[in-house]
Scaffold this motif. Structure first.
Motif, PDB file in Angstrom:
ATOM      1  N   PHE A 143      37.373 -34.639  20.766  1.00 46.14           N
ATOM      2  CA  PHE A 143      38.614 -33.878  20.647  1.00 46.14           C
ATOM      3  C   PHE A 143      39.791 -34.638  21.257  1.00 46.14           C
ATOM      4  CE2 PHE A 143      41.692 -30.922  22.523  1.00 46.14           C
ATOM      5  CZ  PHE A 143      42.097 -30.234  21.387  1.00 46.14           C
ATOM      6  N   SER A 144      39.534 -35.412  22.285  1.00 47.42           N
ATOM      7  CA  SER A 144      40.619 -36.179  22.898  1.00 47.42           C
ATOM      8  C   SER A 144      41.228 -37.169  21.905  1.00 47.42           C
ATOM      9  CB  SER A 144      40.118 -36.910  24.143  1.00 47.42           C
ATOM     10  OG  SER A 144      39.149 -37.893  23.797  1.00 47.42           O
ATOM     11  N   VAL A 145      40.397 -37.672  20.970  1.00 49.69           N
ATOM     12  CA  VAL A 145      40.922 -38.556  19.921  1.00 49.69           C
ATOM     13  C   VAL A 145      41.875 -37.781  19.017  1.00 49.69           C
ATOM     14  CG1 VAL A 145      40.305 -40.029  17.968  1.00 49.69           C
ATOM     15  CG2 VAL A 145      38.840 -39.964  20.003  1.00 49.69           C
ATOM     16  N   ASP A 146      41.469 -36.574  18.612  1.00 46.66           N
ATOM     17  CA  ASP A 146      42.344 -35.731  17.791  1.00 46.66           C
ATOM     18  C   ASP A 146      43.637 -35.406  18.512  1.00 46.66           C
ATOM     19  OD1 ASP A 146      40.641 -35.590  15.613  1.00 46.66           O
ATOM     20  OD2 ASP A 146      39.567 -33.864  16.390  1.00 46.66           O
ATOM     21  N   ALA A 147      43.516 -35.043  19.787  1.00 47.29           N
ATOM     22  CA  ALA A 147      44.709 -34.678  20.552  1.00 47.29           C
ATOM     23  C   ALA A 147      45.694 -35.845  20.629  1.00 47.29           C
ATOM     24  CB  ALA A 147      44.309 -34.229  21.953  1.00 47.29           C
ATOM     25  N   LEU A 153      51.328 -38.817  16.219  1.00 46.95           N
ATOM     26  CA  LEU A 153      51.900 -38.659  14.885  1.00 46.95           C
ATOM     27  C   LEU A 153      52.818 -37.453  14.777  1.00 46.95           C
ATOM     28  CD1 LEU A 153      48.687 -39.427  12.796  1.00 46.95           C
ATOM     29  CD2 LEU A 153      50.609 -40.963  13.240  1.00 46.95           C
ATOM     30  N   ARG A 154      52.941 -36.709  15.874  1.00 47.33           N
ATOM     31  CA  ARG A 154      53.805 -35.521  15.917  1.00 47.33           C
ATOM     32  C   ARG A 154      53.399 -34.476  14.884  1.00 47.33           C
ATOM     33  NH1 ARG A 154      59.813 -38.318  16.862  1.00 47.33           N
ATOM     34  NH2 ARG A 154      59.233 -39.450  18.757  1.00 47.33           N
ATOM     35  N   VAL A 155      52.092 -34.318  14.733  1.00 41.78           N
ATOM     36  CA  VAL A 155      51.569 -33.275  13.859  1.00 41.78           C
ATOM     37  C   VAL A 155      51.779 -31.902  14.472  1.00 41.78           C
ATOM     38  CG1 VAL A 155      49.466 -32.373  12.785  1.00 41.78           C
ATOM     39  CG2 VAL A 155      49.886 -34.831  12.828  1.00 41.78           C
ATOM     40  N   GLY A 156      51.671 -31.820  15.796  1.00 47.64           N
ATOM     41  CA  GLY A 156      51.841 -30.553  16.484  1.00 47.64           C
ATOM     42  C   GLY A 156      52.333 -30.766  17.900  1.00 47.64           C
ATOM     43  N   SER A 157      52.645 -29.677  18.561  1.00 49.64           N
ATOM     44  CA  SER A 157      53.169 -29.697  19.921  1.00 49.64           C
ATOM     45  C   SER A 157      52.028 -29.692  20.932  1.00 49.64           C
ATOM     46  CB  SER A 157      54.051 -28.472  20.151  1.00 49.64           C
ATOM     47  OG  SER A 157      53.265 -27.287  20.037  1.00 49.64           O
ATOM     48  N   PRO A 158      52.327 -29.950  22.211  1.00 51.09           N
ATOM     49  CA  PRO A 158      51.287 -29.809  23.246  1.00 51.09           C
ATOM     50  C   PRO A 158      50.688 -28.412  23.283  1.00 51.09           C
ATOM     51  CG  PRO A 158      53.149 -31.052  24.099  1.00 51.09           C
ATOM     52  CD  PRO A 158      53.563 -30.545  22.754  1.00 51.09           C
ATOM     53  N   GLY A 159      51.495 -27.394  22.997  1.00 49.35           N
ATOM     54  CA  GLY A 159      50.961 -26.034  22.938  1.00 49.35           C
ATOM     55  C   GLY A 159      49.934 -25.866  21.841  1.00 49.35           C
ATOM     56  N   PHE A 160      50.163 -26.524  20.706  1.00 46.90           N
ATOM     57  CA  PHE A 160      49.198 -26.492  19.601  1.00 46.90           C
ATOM     58  C   PHE A 160      47.893 -27.159  20.008  1.00 46.90           C
ATOM     59  CE2 PHE A 160      47.669 -28.708  15.651  1.00 46.90           C
ATOM     60  CZ  PHE A 160      47.140 -27.575  15.038  1.00 46.90           C
ATOM     61  N   LEU A 162      46.689 -27.389  23.052  1.00 45.99           N
ATOM     62  CA  LEU A 162      46.008 -26.480  23.987  1.00 45.99           C
ATOM     63  C   LEU A 162      45.332 -25.326  23.239  1.00 45.99           C
ATOM     64  CD1 LEU A 162      48.590 -26.303  26.923  1.00 45.99           C
ATOM     65  CD2 LEU A 162      46.403 -27.517  26.871  1.00 45.99           C
ATOM     66  N   ALA A 163      45.986 -24.822  22.183  1.00 42.36           N
ATOM     67  CA  ALA A 163      45.373 -23.755  21.390  1.00 42.36           C
ATOM     68  C   ALA A 163      44.104 -24.245  20.702  1.00 42.36           C
ATOM     69  CB  ALA A 163      46.382 -23.237  20.359  1.00 42.36           C
ATOM     70  N   LEU A 164      44.134 -25.476  20.186  1.00 48.02           N
ATOM     71  CA  LEU A 164      42.932 -26.054  19.578  1.00 48.02           C
ATOM     72  C   LEU A 164      41.825 -26.235  20.612  1.00 48.02           C
ATOM     73  CD1 LEU A 164      44.410 -28.806  17.214  1.00 48.02           C
ATOM     74  CD2 LEU A 164      43.512 -26.570  16.570  1.00 48.02           C
ATOM     75  N   LEU A 165      42.190 -26.662  21.814  1.00 46.30           N
ATOM     76  CA  LEU A 165      41.204 -26.816  22.883  1.00 46.30           C
ATOM     77  C   LEU A 165      40.556 -25.481  23.220  1.00 46.30           C
ATOM     78  CD1 LEU A 165      39.815 -28.534  25.049  1.00 46.30           C
ATOM     79  CD2 LEU A 165      41.788 -28.137  26.526  1.00 46.30           C
ATOM     80  N   LEU A 166      41.340 -24.423  23.230  1.00 50.01           N
ATOM     81  CA  LEU A 166      40.803 -23.089  23.505  1.00 50.01           C
ATOM     82  C   LEU A 166      39.815 -22.671  22.416  1.00 50.01           C
ATOM     83  CD1 LEU A 166      40.899 -20.589  25.341  1.00 50.01           C
ATOM     84  CD2 LEU A 166      42.789 -19.739  23.926  1.00 50.01           C
ATOM     85  N   VAL A 167      40.150 -22.957  21.164  1.00 48.56           N
ATOM     86  CA  VAL A 167      39.227 -22.655  20.062  1.00 48.56           C
ATOM     87  C   VAL A 167      37.925 -23.433  20.224  1.00 48.56           C
ATOM     88  CG1 VAL A 167      38.854 -22.938  17.582  1.00 48.56           C
ATOM     89  CG2 VAL A 167      40.993 -22.023  18.401  1.00 48.56           C
ATOM     90  N   GLY A 216      50.878 -18.902  11.116  1.00 48.83           N
ATOM     91  CA  GLY A 216      50.978 -19.889  12.187  1.00 48.83           C
ATOM     92  C   GLY A 216      49.632 -20.305  12.725  1.00 48.83           C
ATOM     93  N   PRO A 217      49.399 -21.625  12.885  1.00 45.55           N
ATOM     94  CA  PRO A 217      48.100 -22.104  13.378  1.00 45.55           C
ATOM     95  C   PRO A 217      47.822 -21.730  14.829  1.00 45.55           C
ATOM     96  CG  PRO A 217      49.657 -23.912  13.191  1.00 45.55           C
ATOM     97  CD  PRO A 217      50.310 -22.741  12.553  1.00 45.55           C
ATOM     98  N   ILE A 218      48.849 -21.617  15.656  1.00 42.37           N
ATOM     99  CA  ILE A 218      48.614 -21.255  17.058  1.00 42.37           C
ATOM    100  C   ILE A 218      48.090 -19.827  17.149  1.00 42.37           C
ATOM    101  CG2 ILE A 218      49.714 -20.844  19.288  1.00 42.37           C
ATOM    102  CD1 ILE A 218      51.504 -23.201  18.796  1.00 42.37           C
ATOM    103  N   LEU A 219      48.703 -18.917  16.393  1.00 41.00           N
ATOM    104  CA  LEU A 219      48.233 -17.527  16.390  1.00 41.00           C
ATOM    105  C   LEU A 219      46.825 -17.438  15.810  1.00 41.00           C
ATOM    106  CD1 LEU A 219      49.026 -14.656  17.085  1.00 41.00           C
ATOM    107  CD2 LEU A 219      50.006 -14.412  14.797  1.00 41.00           C
ATOM    108  N   THR A 220      46.563 -18.229  14.774  1.00 40.26           N
ATOM    109  CA  THR A 220      45.209 -18.272  14.205  1.00 40.26           C
ATOM    110  C   THR A 220      44.195 -18.734  15.245  1.00 40.26           C
ATOM    111  OG1 THR A 220      46.129 -18.808  12.032  1.00 40.26           O
ATOM    112  CG2 THR A 220      43.787 -19.237  12.368  1.00 40.26           C
ATOM    113  N   ALA A 221      44.559 -19.776  15.988  1.00 42.10           N
ATOM    114  CA  ALA A 221      43.660 -20.303  17.014  1.00 42.10           C
ATOM    115  C   ALA A 221      43.388 -19.265  18.096  1.00 42.10           C
ATOM    116  CB  ALA A 221      44.261 -21.566  17.631  1.00 42.10           C
ATOM    117  N   LEU A 222      44.416 -18.549  18.516  1.00 41.31           N
ATOM    118  CA  LEU A 222      44.242 -17.533  19.561  1.00 41.31           C
ATOM    119  C   LEU A 222      43.368 -16.385  19.069  1.00 41.31           C
ATOM    120  CD1 LEU A 222      47.858 -17.381  21.052  1.00 41.31           C
ATOM    121  CD2 LEU A 222      45.851 -18.559  21.969  1.00 41.31           C
TER     122      LEU A 222
END
Length: 250
Positions: A143-147, A153-160, A162-167, A216-222
Protein backbone atom coordinates in the motif's frame (compact mmCIF):
# COMPACT_ATOMS: atom_id res chain seq x y z
CA UNK A 1 -0.75 -6.44 27.45
CA UNK A 2 -1.20 -9.93 26.06
CA UNK A 3 -1.24 -12.88 28.41
CA UNK A 4 1.84 -15.09 28.45
CA UNK A 5 -0.13 -18.00 26.98
CA UNK A 6 -1.26 -15.87 24.03
CA UNK A 7 2.31 -14.70 23.35
CA UNK A 8 3.61 -18.27 23.32
CA UNK A 9 0.79 -19.45 21.05
CA UNK A 10 1.31 -16.46 18.77
CA UNK A 11 5.00 -17.39 18.36
CA UNK A 12 4.00 -20.92 17.39
CA UNK A 13 1.44 -19.70 14.86
CA UNK A 14 3.86 -17.17 13.35
CA UNK A 15 6.61 -19.76 12.87
CA UNK A 16 4.08 -22.16 11.34
CA UNK A 17 2.94 -19.51 8.85
CA UNK A 18 6.50 -18.69 7.80
CA UNK A 19 7.23 -22.39 7.21
CA UNK A 20 4.15 -22.83 5.02
CA UNK A 21 5.22 -22.31 1.40
CA UNK A 22 1.64 -22.27 0.13
CA UNK A 23 0.59 -19.63 2.65
CA UNK A 24 3.55 -17.38 1.84
CA UNK A 25 3.11 -17.64 -1.94
CA UNK A 26 -0.59 -16.82 -1.61
CA UNK A 27 0.17 -13.94 0.73
CA UNK A 28 2.54 -12.37 -1.81
CA UNK A 29 1.28 -13.03 -5.35
CA UNK A 30 -2.34 -11.89 -5.23
CA UNK A 31 -1.69 -8.71 -3.20
CA UNK A 32 1.11 -7.68 -5.58
CA UNK A 33 -1.34 -7.97 -8.47
CA UNK A 34 -4.26 -6.22 -6.77
CA UNK A 35 -2.41 -3.54 -4.83
CA UNK A 36 0.56 -2.69 -7.03
CA UNK A 37 0.46 -3.94 -10.62
CA UNK A 38 -3.13 -3.09 -11.63
CA UNK A 39 -3.42 0.28 -9.81
CA UNK A 40 0.18 1.18 -10.63
CA UNK A 41 -0.25 0.66 -14.38
CA UNK A 42 -3.45 2.69 -14.36
CA UNK A 43 -1.93 5.55 -12.37
CA UNK A 44 1.18 5.67 -14.54
CA UNK A 45 -1.16 5.87 -17.54
CA UNK A 46 -2.35 9.18 -16.16
CA UNK A 47 1.10 10.65 -16.58
CA UNK A 48 1.07 9.83 -20.29
CA UNK A 49 -2.26 11.59 -20.71
CA UNK A 50 -4.05 8.43 -21.85
CA UNK A 51 -7.18 9.15 -19.81
CA UNK A 52 -9.68 11.70 -21.15
CA UNK A 53 -12.92 13.14 -19.71
CA UNK A 54 -16.06 11.17 -20.55
CA UNK A 55 -18.22 12.75 -23.25
CA UNK A 56 -21.84 12.04 -22.42
CA UNK A 57 -24.82 12.52 -24.74
CA UNK A 58 -27.14 15.41 -23.76
CA UNK A 59 -29.54 14.51 -20.98
CA UNK A 60 -27.57 11.44 -19.79
CA UNK A 61 -26.57 11.46 -16.14
CA UNK A 62 -24.05 9.24 -14.42
CA UNK A 63 -24.65 7.63 -11.00
CA UNK A 64 -23.62 9.77 -7.99
CA UNK A 65 -20.29 8.02 -7.56
CA UNK A 66 -19.24 8.59 -11.18
CA UNK A 67 -20.53 12.10 -11.91
CA UNK A 68 -17.05 13.61 -11.66
CA UNK A 69 -16.01 11.63 -14.74
CA UNK A 70 -17.60 14.20 -17.03
CA UNK A 71 -15.11 16.82 -15.83
CA UNK A 72 -12.17 14.98 -14.29
CA UNK A 73 -10.61 11.91 -15.98
CA UNK A 74 -8.78 11.07 -12.75
CA UNK A 75 -12.09 10.56 -10.94
CA UNK A 76 -12.45 7.01 -12.25
CA UNK A 77 -8.99 6.15 -10.95
CA UNK A 78 -9.84 7.47 -7.49
CA UNK A 79 -13.15 5.61 -7.50
CA UNK A 80 -11.59 2.31 -8.62
CA UNK A 81 -8.82 2.46 -6.03
CA UNK A 82 -11.32 2.02 -3.18
CA UNK A 83 -12.65 -1.46 -4.15
CA UNK A 84 -9.18 -2.61 -5.28
CA UNK A 85 -7.66 -1.71 -1.91
CA UNK A 86 -10.56 -3.42 -0.13
CA UNK A 87 -10.14 -6.53 -2.28
CA UNK A 88 -6.41 -6.63 -1.52
CA UNK A 89 -7.21 -6.64 2.18
CA UNK A 90 -9.84 -9.36 1.81
CA UNK A 91 -7.82 -11.89 -0.16
CA UNK A 92 -4.75 -12.58 1.98
CA UNK A 93 -6.33 -13.67 5.29
CA UNK A 94 -9.17 -15.59 3.64
CA UNK A 95 -6.71 -17.91 1.87
CA UNK A 96 -3.95 -18.02 4.48
CA UNK A 97 -6.28 -19.01 7.32
CA UNK A 98 -6.97 -22.35 5.67
CA UNK A 99 -3.30 -23.26 5.79
CA UNK A 100 -2.74 -22.73 9.50
CA UNK A 101 -6.05 -24.22 10.65
CA UNK A 102 -6.84 -27.13 8.37
CA UNK A 103 -3.23 -28.25 7.97
CA UNK A 104 -2.87 -28.23 11.73
CA UNK A 105 -6.07 -30.23 12.13
CA UNK A 106 -5.04 -32.78 9.51
CA UNK A 107 -1.63 -33.24 11.13
CA UNK A 108 -3.38 -33.77 14.51
CA UNK A 109 -1.24 -31.10 16.21
CA UNK A 110 -4.38 -29.34 17.44
CA UNK A 111 -4.92 -32.22 19.84
CA UNK A 112 -1.76 -31.22 21.70
CA UNK A 113 -3.40 -27.93 22.68
CA UNK A 114 -5.97 -29.78 24.77
CA UNK A 115 -3.23 -30.84 27.20
CA UNK A 116 -2.05 -27.24 27.65
CA UNK A 117 -3.45 -24.88 30.32
CA UNK A 118 -4.99 -22.54 27.74
CA UNK A 119 -8.51 -21.48 26.85
CA UNK A 120 -10.17 -21.63 23.44
CA UNK A 121 -10.35 -17.84 23.45
CA UNK A 122 -6.56 -17.60 23.84
CA UNK A 123 -6.00 -20.04 20.96
CA UNK A 124 -8.34 -18.05 18.71
CA UNK A 125 -6.69 -14.77 19.67
CA UNK A 126 -3.20 -16.09 18.92
CA UNK A 127 -4.28 -17.39 15.51
CA UNK A 128 -6.12 -14.15 14.79
CA UNK A 129 -3.07 -12.05 15.64
CA UNK A 130 -0.74 -14.23 13.56
CA UNK A 131 -2.98 -13.97 10.50
CA UNK A 132 -3.42 -10.24 10.97
CA UNK A 133 0.32 -9.70 11.44
CA UNK A 134 1.22 -11.52 8.22
CA UNK A 135 -1.52 -9.88 6.17
CA UNK A 136 -0.70 -6.42 7.54
CA UNK A 137 3.04 -6.81 6.94
CA UNK A 138 2.44 -7.72 3.29
CA UNK A 139 -0.36 -5.35 2.38
CA UNK A 140 0.93 -2.26 4.20
CA UNK A 141 4.26 -2.45 2.38
CA UNK A 142 2.45 -2.74 -0.95
CA UNK A 143 0.00 0.00 0.00
CA UNK A 144 2.89 2.37 0.64
CA UNK A 145 3.75 2.06 -3.07
CA UNK A 146 0.20 3.08 -3.99
CA UNK A 147 0.25 5.95 -1.52
CA UNK A 148 3.51 7.27 -2.96
CA UNK A 149 2.14 7.09 -6.52
CA UNK A 150 -1.13 8.78 -5.51
CA UNK A 151 0.67 11.72 -3.96
CA UNK A 152 3.40 11.92 -6.62
CA UNK A 153 0.94 11.86 -9.54
CA UNK A 154 -1.59 13.97 -7.62
CA UNK A 155 -4.34 11.41 -8.07
CA UNK A 156 -5.70 12.23 -4.63
CA UNK A 157 -5.10 14.20 -1.46
CA UNK A 158 -3.46 12.99 1.77
CA UNK A 159 -6.97 12.67 3.18
CA UNK A 160 -7.85 10.29 0.35
CA UNK A 161 -4.75 8.20 1.14
CA UNK A 162 -5.78 8.00 4.81
CA UNK A 163 -9.30 6.92 3.80
CA UNK A 164 -7.82 4.14 1.65
CA UNK A 165 -5.61 3.07 4.55
CA UNK A 166 -8.68 2.85 6.78
CA UNK A 167 -10.42 0.65 4.20
CA UNK A 168 -7.37 -1.60 4.01
CA UNK A 169 -7.06 -2.03 7.78
CA UNK A 170 -10.76 -2.70 8.34
CA UNK A 171 -11.00 -5.11 5.39
CA UNK A 172 -7.97 -6.97 6.77
CA UNK A 173 -9.61 -7.22 10.18
CA UNK A 174 -12.94 -8.40 8.77
CA UNK A 175 -11.35 -10.93 6.43
CA UNK A 176 -9.11 -12.28 9.19
CA UNK A 177 -11.94 -12.81 11.67
CA UNK A 178 -14.38 -14.28 9.14
CA UNK A 179 -11.75 -16.52 7.48
CA UNK A 180 -10.64 -17.80 10.87
CA UNK A 181 -14.22 -18.67 11.75
CA UNK A 182 -14.75 -20.43 8.40
CA UNK A 183 -11.53 -22.43 8.73
CA UNK A 184 -12.42 -23.47 12.26
CA UNK A 185 -15.80 -24.76 11.13
CA UNK A 186 -14.74 -26.32 7.78
CA UNK A 187 -13.36 -29.85 7.67
CA UNK A 188 -11.08 -29.53 4.63
CA UNK A 189 -9.45 -27.06 2.24
CA UNK A 190 -12.13 -27.44 -0.41
CA UNK A 191 -14.97 -26.64 1.96
CA UNK A 192 -13.12 -23.69 3.46
CA UNK A 193 -12.22 -22.22 0.07
CA UNK A 194 -15.77 -22.67 -1.22
CA UNK A 195 -17.26 -20.91 1.79
CA UNK A 196 -14.70 -18.10 1.60
CA UNK A 197 -15.53 -17.67 -2.08
CA UNK A 198 -19.24 -17.46 -1.30
CA UNK A 199 -18.50 -14.78 1.30
CA UNK A 200 -16.05 -12.69 -0.71
CA UNK A 201 -18.10 -12.66 -3.93
CA UNK A 202 -21.04 -10.64 -2.53
CA UNK A 203 -18.64 -8.40 -0.57
CA UNK A 204 -16.79 -7.48 -3.79
CA UNK A 205 -20.15 -6.70 -5.41
CA UNK A 206 -21.07 -4.45 -2.47
CA UNK A 207 -17.74 -2.61 -2.81
CA UNK A 208 -18.33 -1.81 -6.48
CA UNK A 209 -21.97 -0.90 -5.90
CA UNK A 210 -20.87 1.52 -3.18
CA UNK A 211 -18.31 2.99 -5.58
CA UNK A 212 -21.08 3.72 -8.09
CA UNK A 213 -23.84 4.82 -5.70
CA UNK A 214 -21.98 6.87 -3.06
CA UNK A 215 -20.85 10.36 -4.10
CA UNK A 216 -17.09 10.70 -3.69
CA UNK A 217 -14.38 8.08 -3.07
CA UNK A 218 -13.62 9.30 0.46
CA UNK A 219 -17.24 8.85 1.54
CA UNK A 220 -17.28 5.46 -0.17
CA UNK A 221 -14.15 4.45 1.72
CA UNK A 222 -15.61 5.55 5.06
CA UNK A 223 -18.84 3.63 4.41
CA UNK A 224 -16.98 0.43 3.52
CA UNK A 225 -14.70 0.82 6.55
CA UNK A 226 -17.76 1.05 8.80
CA UNK A 227 -19.31 -2.06 7.22
CA UNK A 228 -16.07 -4.04 7.57
CA UNK A 229 -15.77 -3.02 11.22
CA UNK A 230 -19.30 -4.22 12.00
CA UNK A 231 -18.67 -7.48 10.11
CA UNK A 232 -15.44 -8.10 12.04
CA UNK A 233 -17.24 -7.58 15.34
CA UNK A 234 -20.00 -10.02 14.38
CA UNK A 235 -17.54 -12.69 13.21
CA UNK A 236 -15.49 -12.38 16.41
CA UNK A 237 -18.60 -12.63 18.58
CA UNK A 238 -19.81 -15.74 16.76
CA UNK A 239 -16.37 -17.38 16.94
CA UNK A 240 -16.10 -16.88 20.67
CA UNK A 241 -19.63 -18.17 21.18
CA UNK A 242 -19.63 -21.31 19.05
CA UNK A 243 -16.03 -22.58 19.04
CA UNK A 244 -15.15 -25.15 21.70
CA UNK A 245 -12.28 -27.61 21.99
CA UNK A 246 -14.59 -30.35 20.73
CA UNK A 247 -15.55 -28.37 17.62
CA UNK A 248 -11.95 -27.29 17.12
CA UNK A 249 -10.72 -30.90 17.01
CA UNK A 250 -13.49 -32.52 14.98
Amino acid sequence: MLAREVRILFGKEWRQLLRSRGAMVTALLLPVLLLVIIPGVQMLGLKSGAMKPVNLPPGVELPPGLRELAEDPVAMMRAMLVPFIALGGLIVPSVTASYILITERESRTLELLVALPVRVGQILLAKLLALLALASAVTLVLFSVDAALILWLRVGSPGFVLALLLVLLTSLTFSTTSALLVSLLARDFRTANNINGLLIGPIILVCFLAMVAVPGPILTALLLAALFTVGAGVATFVALRVITFERLLR
